[in-house]
Design a protein around this motif. Structure first.
Motif, PDB file in Angstrom:
ATOM      1  N   MET A 122      -1.266  -8.209 -43.481  1.00  0.00           N
ATOM      2  CA  MET A 122      -0.255  -8.895 -44.274  1.00  0.00           C
ATOM      3  C   MET A 122      -0.852  -9.504 -45.543  1.00  0.00           C
ATOM      4  N   TYR A 123      -1.953 -10.243 -45.386  1.00  0.00           N
ATOM      5  CA  TYR A 123      -2.586 -10.837 -46.563  1.00  0.00           C
ATOM      6  C   TYR A 123      -3.165  -9.761 -47.485  1.00  0.00           C
ATOM      7  N   GLY A 124      -3.703  -8.701 -46.885  1.00  0.00           N
ATOM      8  CA  GLY A 124      -4.313  -7.655 -47.687  1.00  0.00           C
ATOM      9  C   GLY A 124      -3.335  -6.898 -48.561  1.00  0.00           C
ATOM     10  N   LEU A 125      -2.063  -6.891 -48.190  1.00  0.00           N
ATOM     11  CA  LEU A 125      -1.052  -6.196 -48.986  1.00  0.00           C
ATOM     12  C   LEU A 125      -0.702  -6.947 -50.260  1.00  0.00           C
ATOM     13  N   TYR A 126      -0.820  -8.269 -50.222  1.00  0.00           N
ATOM     14  CA  TYR A 126      -0.300  -9.065 -51.335  1.00  0.00           C
ATOM     15  C   TYR A 126      -1.340  -9.967 -51.995  1.00  0.00           C
ATOM     16  N   TRP A 127      -2.527 -10.080 -51.443  1.00  0.00           N
ATOM     17  CA  TRP A 127      -3.513 -11.029 -51.974  1.00  0.00           C
ATOM     18  C   TRP A 127      -4.853 -10.330 -52.159  1.00  0.00           C
ATOM     19  N   LYS A 128      -5.420 -10.452 -53.348  1.00  0.00           N
ATOM     20  CA  LYS A 128      -6.695  -9.814 -53.646  1.00  0.00           C
ATOM     21  C   LYS A 128      -7.886 -10.595 -53.101  1.00  0.00           C
ATOM     22  N   GLY A 129      -7.651 -11.796 -52.594  1.00  0.00           N
ATOM     23  CA  GLY A 129      -8.758 -12.648 -52.173  1.00  0.00           C
ATOM     24  C   GLY A 129      -9.247 -12.453 -50.762  1.00  0.00           C
ATOM     25  N   VAL A 130      -8.656 -11.533 -49.992  1.00  0.00           N
ATOM     26  CA  VAL A 130      -9.105 -11.300 -48.612  1.00  0.00           C
ATOM     27  C   VAL A 130     -10.514 -10.716 -48.621  1.00  0.00           C
ATOM     28  N   THR A 131     -11.397 -11.262 -47.802  1.00  0.00           N
ATOM     29  CA  THR A 131     -12.783 -10.806 -47.758  1.00  0.00           C
ATOM     30  C   THR A 131     -13.061 -10.030 -46.477  1.00  0.00           C
ATOM     31  N   LYS A 132     -14.153  -9.278 -46.510  1.00  0.00           N
ATOM     32  CA  LYS A 132     -14.535  -8.479 -45.345  1.00  0.00           C
ATOM     33  C   LYS A 132     -14.845  -9.373 -44.148  1.00  0.00           C
ATOM     34  N   LEU A 133     -15.550 -10.485 -44.387  1.00  0.00           N
ATOM     35  CA  LEU A 133     -15.931 -11.374 -43.295  1.00  0.00           C
ATOM     36  C   LEU A 133     -14.706 -12.018 -42.641  1.00  0.00           C
ATOM     37  N   SER A 134     -13.675 -12.317 -43.429  1.00  0.00           N
ATOM     38  CA  SER A 134     -12.473 -12.918 -42.854  1.00  0.00           C
ATOM     39  C   SER A 134     -11.775 -11.950 -41.903  1.00  0.00           C
ATOM     40  N   GLY A 190      -3.143 -18.108 -35.121  1.00  0.00           N
ATOM     41  CA  GLY A 190      -4.495 -18.473 -35.509  1.00  0.00           C
ATOM     42  C   GLY A 190      -5.079 -17.545 -36.561  1.00  0.00           C
ATOM     43  N   GLY A 191      -4.787 -16.243 -36.440  1.00  0.00           N
ATOM     44  CA  GLY A 191      -5.261 -15.294 -37.437  1.00  0.00           C
ATOM     45  C   GLY A 191      -4.683 -15.557 -38.806  1.00  0.00           C
ATOM     46  N   LEU A 192      -3.401 -15.931 -38.857  1.00  0.00           N
ATOM     47  CA  LEU A 192      -2.757 -16.242 -40.133  1.00  0.00           C
ATOM     48  C   LEU A 192      -3.387 -17.463 -40.802  1.00  0.00           C
ATOM     49  N   ILE A 193      -3.975 -18.334 -39.998  1.00  0.00           N
ATOM     50  CA  ILE A 193      -4.648 -19.517 -40.549  1.00  0.00           C
ATOM     51  C   ILE A 193      -6.095 -19.199 -40.916  1.00  0.00           C
ATOM     52  N   LEU A 194      -6.779 -18.426 -40.071  1.00  0.00           N
ATOM     53  CA  LEU A 194      -8.203 -18.163 -40.266  1.00  0.00           C
ATOM     54  C   LEU A 194      -8.489 -17.304 -41.493  1.00  0.00           C
ATOM     55  N   VAL A 195      -7.712 -16.247 -41.688  1.00  0.00           N
ATOM     56  CA  VAL A 195      -8.016 -15.301 -42.773  1.00  0.00           C
ATOM     57  C   VAL A 195      -8.062 -15.975 -44.147  1.00  0.00           C
ATOM     58  N   PRO A 196      -7.054 -16.765 -44.544  1.00  0.00           N
ATOM     59  CA  PRO A 196      -7.164 -17.401 -45.865  1.00  0.00           C
ATOM     60  C   PRO A 196      -8.281 -18.431 -45.952  1.00  0.00           C
ATOM     61  N   ALA A 246      -3.594  -8.934 -28.421  1.00  0.00           N
ATOM     62  CA  ALA A 246      -4.916  -8.627 -28.970  1.00  0.00           C
ATOM     63  C   ALA A 246      -4.801  -7.847 -30.276  1.00  0.00           C
ATOM     64  N   LEU A 247      -3.909  -6.856 -30.310  1.00  0.00           N
ATOM     65  CA  LEU A 247      -3.735  -6.055 -31.523  1.00  0.00           C
ATOM     66  C   LEU A 247      -3.186  -6.886 -32.679  1.00  0.00           C
ATOM     67  N   ALA A 248      -2.125  -7.639 -32.391  1.00  0.00           N
ATOM     68  CA  ALA A 248      -1.511  -8.429 -33.461  1.00  0.00           C
ATOM     69  C   ALA A 248      -2.439  -9.545 -33.917  1.00  0.00           C
ATOM     70  N   GLY A 249      -3.139 -10.174 -32.964  1.00  0.00           N
ATOM     71  CA  GLY A 249      -4.069 -11.230 -33.339  1.00  0.00           C
ATOM     72  C   GLY A 249      -5.206 -10.719 -34.197  1.00  0.00           C
ATOM     73  N   ALA A 250      -5.609  -9.467 -33.977  1.00  0.00           N
ATOM     74  CA  ALA A 250      -6.727  -8.903 -34.730  1.00  0.00           C
ATOM     75  C   ALA A 250      -6.306  -8.358 -36.089  1.00  0.00           C
ATOM     76  N   PHE A 251      -5.108  -7.768 -36.189  1.00  0.00           N
ATOM     77  CA  PHE A 251      -4.765  -7.001 -37.389  1.00  0.00           C
ATOM     78  C   PHE A 251      -3.599  -7.545 -38.205  1.00  0.00           C
ATOM     79  N   LEU A 252      -2.751  -8.391 -37.624  1.00  0.00           N
ATOM     80  CA  LEU A 252      -1.568  -8.849 -38.359  1.00  0.00           C
ATOM     81  C   LEU A 252      -1.939  -9.564 -39.655  1.00  0.00           C
ATOM     82  N   ALA A 253      -2.788 -10.574 -39.557  1.00  0.00           N
ATOM     83  CA  ALA A 253      -3.148 -11.366 -40.742  1.00  0.00           C
ATOM     84  C   ALA A 253      -3.883 -10.540 -41.800  1.00  0.00           C
ATOM     85  N   PRO A 254      -4.919  -9.747 -41.437  1.00  0.00           N
ATOM     86  CA  PRO A 254      -5.576  -8.938 -42.472  1.00  0.00           C
ATOM     87  C   PRO A 254      -4.636  -7.953 -43.161  1.00  0.00           C
TER      88      PRO A 254
END
Length: 238
Positions: A163-175, A209-215, A153-161
């Protein structure tokens, strides 16, 4: 992990923490793997269930009973209890303060003074402890299943935001919200509906799934203002 990042004073602390954390991870992971491998040396009827299957959670207790004297067993039990209590206390304190200050304050409960903050945090601490007791009263037969639920549950909720948030400016709040709902919703609903046989597999699916959904969600939802994201990533220019 968030508190560790908050405690960083300078870049030297980052380098030191990287070395220490890596060595610690090697010791812990190596110790776990070796423990599992050498567990085969203590094969006996005590580690088998009535149906003939291996009761994996009985291997280490059997190892302690047969290989260690009573004094060392007492030391091991005290270490386990102290680790469990410190982990529980840090988790409930972090969860209650984060939920109160970062979520409830100003967004749901307006003009929350310090006295009310403390009261709400205390109530949330009791609430999280009660949840822990309820789960402990009817735990899964295999401890790895419980770990799969919590860490999944923790990794599914926070891993993708993260990881992407560290290197990509395009992450949105809704994602981030979509990933959080997906990761927690999948693992928690699977406890009752059991549409995925293993909680460990459910946690893995939540992470992937989180790694796919966020972008995907970030590309089709409103972005933060460029000046805002440029300010966040300004530290990378140093």
């Amino acid at each position: 992990m968030v508190h560790k990042f908050y405690a960083i004073k300078d870049e030297q602390a980052v380098k030191t923490g990287t070395i220490i954390s890596t060595l610690f991870a090697v010791i812990v992971s190596g110790g776990c793997y070796f423990l599992g491998g050498f567990g085969r040396l203590f094969d006996s009827s005590a580690i088998y269930s009535a149906d003939g299957s291996v009761a994996y959670d009985a291997i280490v207790p059997h190892f302690l009973e047969t290989a260690l004297p009573d004094v060392l067993i007492a030391v091991v039990i005290m270490l386990v209890l102290s680790a469990s209590m410190s982990t529980l206390s840090s988790l409930v304190l972090t969860s209650s303060s984060t939920l109160t200050i970062d979520f409830l304050k100003d967004s749901i409960i307006k003009d929350m003074n310090e006295k009310k903050q403390v009261l709400i945090m205390r109530l949330l601490i009791v609430f999280f402890i009660v949840i822990s007791v309820v789960i402990a009263l009817d735990p899964p037969t295999f401890i790895a299943q419980l770990m799969g639920i919590s860490w999944g549950a923790l990794a599914g909720a926070f891993l993708a935001p993260f990881m992407y948030g560290l290197y990509w400016k395009g992450v949105t709040k809704l994602s981030v919200w979509v990933c959080f709902i997906y990761g927690v919703g999948l693992t928690v609903s699977n406890i009752y509906l059991k549409f995925i046989a293993s909680p460990i597999n459910a946690g893995t699916i939540a992470m992937v799934g989180g790694l796919i959904l966020v972008p995907i969600v970030s590309l089709i939802t409103p972005k933060f203002e460029k000046a805002f994201t440029d300010g966040i990533f300004k530290c990378y220019d140093k």
